[in-house]
Design an enzyme around this catalytic site. Structure first.
Site, PDB file in Angstrom:
ATOM      1  N   TYR A   1      26.373  39.421  29.093  1.00 40.64           N
ATOM      2  CA  TYR A   1      26.242  38.316  28.312  1.00 40.64           C
ATOM      3  C   TYR A   1      25.192  37.316  27.924  1.00 40.64           C
ATOM      4  CZ  TYR A   1      31.903  37.195  27.622  1.00 40.64           C
ATOM      5  OH  TYR A   1      32.803  36.949  27.162  1.00 40.64           O
TER       6      TYR A   1
ATOM      7  N   LYS B   1      33.505  48.360  38.476  1.00 43.97           N
ATOM      8  CA  LYS B   1      33.487  49.127  37.947  1.00 43.97           C
ATOM      9  C   LYS B   1      32.677  49.997  38.730  1.00 43.97           C
ATOM     10  CE  LYS B   1      34.844  51.781  34.886  1.00 43.97           C
ATOM     11  NZ  LYS B   1      36.833  52.616  34.811  1.00 43.97           N
TER      12      LYS B   1
ATOM     13  N   ASP C   1      40.078  48.097  35.136  1.00 38.92           N
ATOM     14  CA  ASP C   1      40.718  49.365  34.675  1.00 38.92           C
ATOM     15  C   ASP C   1      42.586  49.158  35.677  1.00 38.92           C
ATOM     16  OD1 ASP C   1      39.880  51.199  36.738  1.00 38.92           O
ATOM     17  OD2 ASP C   1      39.176  52.707  35.307  1.00 38.92           O
TER      18      ASP C   1
ATOM     19  N   ASP D   1      36.549  37.228  31.429  1.00 35.48           N
ATOM     20  CA  ASP D   1      36.737  36.785  30.553  1.00 35.48           C
ATOM     21  C   ASP D   1      37.949  38.075  29.953  1.00 35.48           C
ATOM     22  OD1 ASP D   1      36.424  35.670  27.140  1.00 35.48           O
ATOM     23  OD2 ASP D   1      35.790  38.017  26.981  1.00 35.48           O
TER      24      ASP D   1
ATOM     25  N   ASP E   1      42.656  36.733  29.747  1.00 32.87           N
ATOM     26  CA  ASP E   1      43.105  36.785  28.684  1.00 32.87           C
ATOM     27  C   ASP E   1      44.464  37.083  28.988  1.00 32.87           C
ATOM     28  OD1 ASP E   1      41.021  34.940  26.903  1.00 32.87           O
ATOM     29  OD2 ASP E   1      41.685  36.121  25.149  1.00 32.87           O
TER      30      ASP E   1
END
Ligand code: IPM
Ligand code: MG
Length: 358
Positions: free
Chosen positions: A135, A190, A222, A246, A250
């Protein structure tokens, strides 16, 4: 104590008005001052985060934030888009620790698209690092490729990066939070592909040495996305980087039935914080008086607890929200047959009434 009230755009103004009503009835001794932010500030002052708004935010103990954004600003240069206001506040105030709880209220079990038995009693806390990662990493931009699959072609790039102190401080926040609840942290990375997240994992393991009473597990992002819908109750505290957080937050919000119920807090190292609902400005329903104000009202409760040292009042707000759900009041996003559909301000009034009746 001073609270900066930044309603922003879309439903932001409607839902923040309800949270302000709730705070006012508590009759606590603090000052509230409002300012424009996001698209509203761009219209009035030509910038989504005007100097005066940033100064007010910096000078306040806490910020109550609504939401920013509207499709009509999508064509503006990036620095002028409403989203830059929230990113600018996070960066300028150093709000590195983002708390996004996903709690499934008993009364709303049927509002989720998942089977009730998977989510009844769900209570997970996502702790998202908020000021680093891809970001904010530099350099970024567009250029002509000198190597890669298409040398000479136009390309764009961003930089994913984390420093040891950045990972250490968010890991500590997660372990401390877990100590006060289920005593388990899942660090999402990851590491199988990315150097940044192998480092993330190594640093989290180092920090864990100071928190041996807390269980630590590691999960690839994942797999975490999959486990969240397969067996969400297996999680307690999830800690992860800015971008994975992020996305996963959600996803987690939908487990609970409606993103309209979820508050969030973003704190810096001196517990100054920005409090906002987890949802966005929802321009499609703005101005209709149907938005759910409960996420913002619950964000105000988090604000009282984390930044203003008013735990009793925070609990009172949470109990009042519980009460209106028990009474069967529902905004359209959480409505189901047999309950009573209400609008934004009716919902706010009901919370105020429940508070006064305590
Ligand atoms: C969020 C939002 C923001 C983010 C946007 C509006 C910049 O999606 O708070 O999750 O990506 O962090
Ligand atoms: Mg988001």
């Amino acid at each position: 104590m001073k609270i900066a009230v930044l309603p922003g755009d879309g439903i932001g103004t409607e839902i923040v008005a309800e949270a302000v009503k709730v705070l006012e009835v508590l009759d606590l001794n603090f000052e509230m001052e409002s300012a424009l932010v996001g698209g509203a500030a761009y219209e009035a002052h030509g910038h989504p985060l005007p100097e005066a708004t940033l100064k007010l935010a910096k000078d306040s103990d806490a910020i109550l934030f609504g939401a920013v954004g509207d499709w009509k600003y999508d064509k503006l240069d990036r620095p002028l888009r409403p989203e830059q206001a929230i990113l600018g506040l996070r960066k300028n105030l150093g709000l590195f620790a983002n708390f996004r709880p996903a709690i499934c209220y008993e009364q709303l079990v049927d509002a989720s698209s998942l089977k009730p038995e998977l989510i009844a009693g769900l209570d997970i806390l996502i702790i998202r690092e908020l000021t680093g990662d891809i970001y904010f990493g530099q350099p970024r931009g567009r250029r002509t490729a000198v190597d890669g699959h298409f040398p000479g072609a136009e390309e764009a790039f961003d930089t994913m990066r984390y420093s040891r102190p950045e990972i250490e401080r968010i890991a500590r926040v997660a372990f401390e939070a877990a100590r006060k609840r289920g005593k388990k942290v899942t660090s999402v990375d990851k590491a199988n592909v990315l150097e940044t997240f192998q480092f993330w994992k190594d640093v989290v393991i180092d920090v864990h040495k100071d928190y041996q009473d807390v269980e630590l597990e590691h999960m690839y992002v994942d797999n975490a996305a999959m486990q969240l819908v397969k067996k969400p109750k297996a999680f307690d505290v999830i800690v992860t980087g800015n971008m994975f957080g992020d996305i996963l937050s959600d996803e987690a919000s939908m487990l609970t039935g409606s993103i309209g119920m979820l508050p969030s807090a973003s704190l810096n190292s001196s517990n100054q914080g920005l409090y906002e609902p987890s949802h966005g400005s929802a321009p499609d329903i703005a101005g209709k008086g149907v938005a759910n104000p409960l996420a913002t009202i619950l964000s105000a409760a988090m604000m009282l607890r984390f930044s203003l040292n008013q735990d009793e009042s925070a609990k009172r707000i949470e109990a009042a929200v519980q009460k209106v759900l028990e009474q069967g009041l529902r905004t359209p996003d959480i409505y189901s047959e047999g309950t009573t559909k209400v609008g934004t301000s009716q919902m706010g009034d009901a919370v105020v009434k429940a508070l006064s009746a305590q």
